[in-house]
Design an enzyme around this catalytic site. Structure first.
Site, PDB file in Angstrom:
ATOM      1  N   GLU A   1      45.745  43.510  49.517  1.00  0.00           N
ATOM      2  CA  GLU A   1      44.864  44.565  49.708  1.00  0.00           C
ATOM      3  C   GLU A   1      44.008  44.405  51.127  1.00  0.00           C
ATOM      4  OE1 GLU A   1      44.176  47.396  46.199  1.00  0.00           O
ATOM      5  OE2 GLU A   1      42.691  45.635  46.125  1.00  0.00           O
TER       6      GLU A   1
ATOM      7  N   HIS B   1      39.498  41.166  42.851  1.00  0.00           N
ATOM      8  CA  HIS B   1      39.383  42.330  43.641  1.00  0.00           C
ATOM      9  C   HIS B   1      38.292  42.315  44.691  1.00  0.00           C
ATOM     10  CE1 HIS B   1      38.996  46.405  44.996  1.00  0.00           C
ATOM     11  NE2 HIS B   1      40.231  46.669  44.365  1.00  0.00           N
TER      12      HIS B   1
HETATM   13  P1  PGA Z   1      42.365  52.793  47.059  1.00  0.00           P
HETATM   14  O1  PGA Z   1      41.989  51.487  46.212  1.00  0.00           O
HETATM   15  O2  PGA Z   1      43.737  53.143  46.454  1.00  0.00           O
HETATM   16  O3  PGA Z   1      41.177  53.955  46.704  1.00  0.00           O
HETATM   17  O4  PGA Z   1      42.384  52.561  48.502  1.00  0.00           O
HETATM   18  C1  PGA Z   1      42.872  50.513  45.822  1.00  0.00           C
HETATM   19  C2  PGA Z   1      41.990  49.231  45.319  1.00  0.00           C
HETATM   20  O5  PGA Z   1      40.863  48.838  45.641  1.00  0.00           O
HETATM   21  O6  PGA Z   1      42.608  48.645  44.506  1.00  0.00           O
END
Ligand code: PGA
Length: 256
Positions: free
Chosen positions: A164, A94
């Site tokens: 992401e 992540h």
């Molecule tokens: P968010 O986070 O939905 O709060 O934007 C997603 C993540 O970091 O996995």
């Protein structure tokens, strides 16, 4: 065809096991009627057992795993221990871990290999830090390639890649916003190509590619529809059971 996948990434929330149990129960109620969709809850390590004892529809995930099985790895939690707790999915690489804790591509690769080899599905997070309007940054392909070094082709069917974009994560800034469906689709093609170049097209098609970053009930339909994503990794909105339930139900509707 694989079911759509919605993963709750609770990050370091909530603050106490009792509240984690309440949130898990509320989410269970909120997703009870959703069919043909896979839901995963990834709580912090200390709450895994409490959440595991509550969930029935959702599966258990964790937010990290160490690549060794047992041994002198102070402060780490291994895939082996998580497997005993019936953890089925593990979020790996992540951006918060890459940025705050210096997690490198090499560490990510070791985790991905260990998890796949032991039958736990990794959710590999990739994404660029800087926003661009159209093009997908080469960082995305680089992160995918680095993560998959030495991974056997037959294990890829268990892999999930989460695109992401760091700038889209709701907690990174007050103006963070969900990516456009057009860019999501491009990111999907970029990730598929990176995998196809290392293996082949058929192998790339087996990998589920999901989106994360400011996912809410009002944008999930477009993420799966026009964005062609296989699901979503949900941070902030997964701490609100009603909101998360609405995301899951809407994703199930679009998919069915
Ligand atoms: P968010 O986070 O939905 O709060 O934007 C997603 C993540 O970091 O996995």
């Amino acid at each position: 065809m694989n079911k759509k996948l919605i993963i709750a990434n609770w990050k370091a929330n909530p603050d106490a096991p009792g509240r984690a149990a309440v949130l898990a129960s509320k989410i269970e109620q909120a997703i009870a009627t959703a069919r043909n969709i896979e839901v995963v809850i990834a709580p912090p390590f200390p709450f895994l057992t409490a959440v595991a004892s509550i969930i029935r529809h959702a599966k258990l995930g964790s937010q990290n795993a160490f690549w060794g099985d047992t041994g002198p790895f102070t402060g780490e939690v291994s895939w082996h221990q998580l497997k005993h707790l019936k953890v089925r999915y593990v979020i790996v690489g992540h951006s918060e871990r890459r940025l705050l804790l210096g997690e490198t591509d090499e560490m990510v690769n070791r985790k991905i290999r260990a998890l796949l080899e032991h039958g736990i599905a990794p959710v590999l997070c990739v994404g660029e830090r800087e926003h661009t309007d159209t093009d997908i940054s080469p960082v995305v392909s680089q992160q995918v390639r680095a993560a998959l070094i030495g991974v056997k082709k037959e294990l890829l069917k268990n892999l999930v890649v989460a695109y992401e974009p760091v700038w889209a994560i709701s907690t990174t800034s007050l103006i963070a916003r969900v990516d456009t469906s057009e860019r999501m689709f491009r990111a999907r093609l970029t990730i598929e190509k990176a995998i196809a170049d290392m293996y082949d097209h058929a192998a790339a098609k087996k990998v589920r590619i999901i989106y994360g970053g400011s996912v809410r009930q009002e944008n999930i339909a477009a993420i799966i529809g026009e964005g062609h994503m296989d699901g979503a990794l949900v941070g902030e909105a997964s701490l609100d059971a009603q909101e998360f339930g609405a995301i899951v139900r809407s994703a199930a509707e679009v998919a069915n």
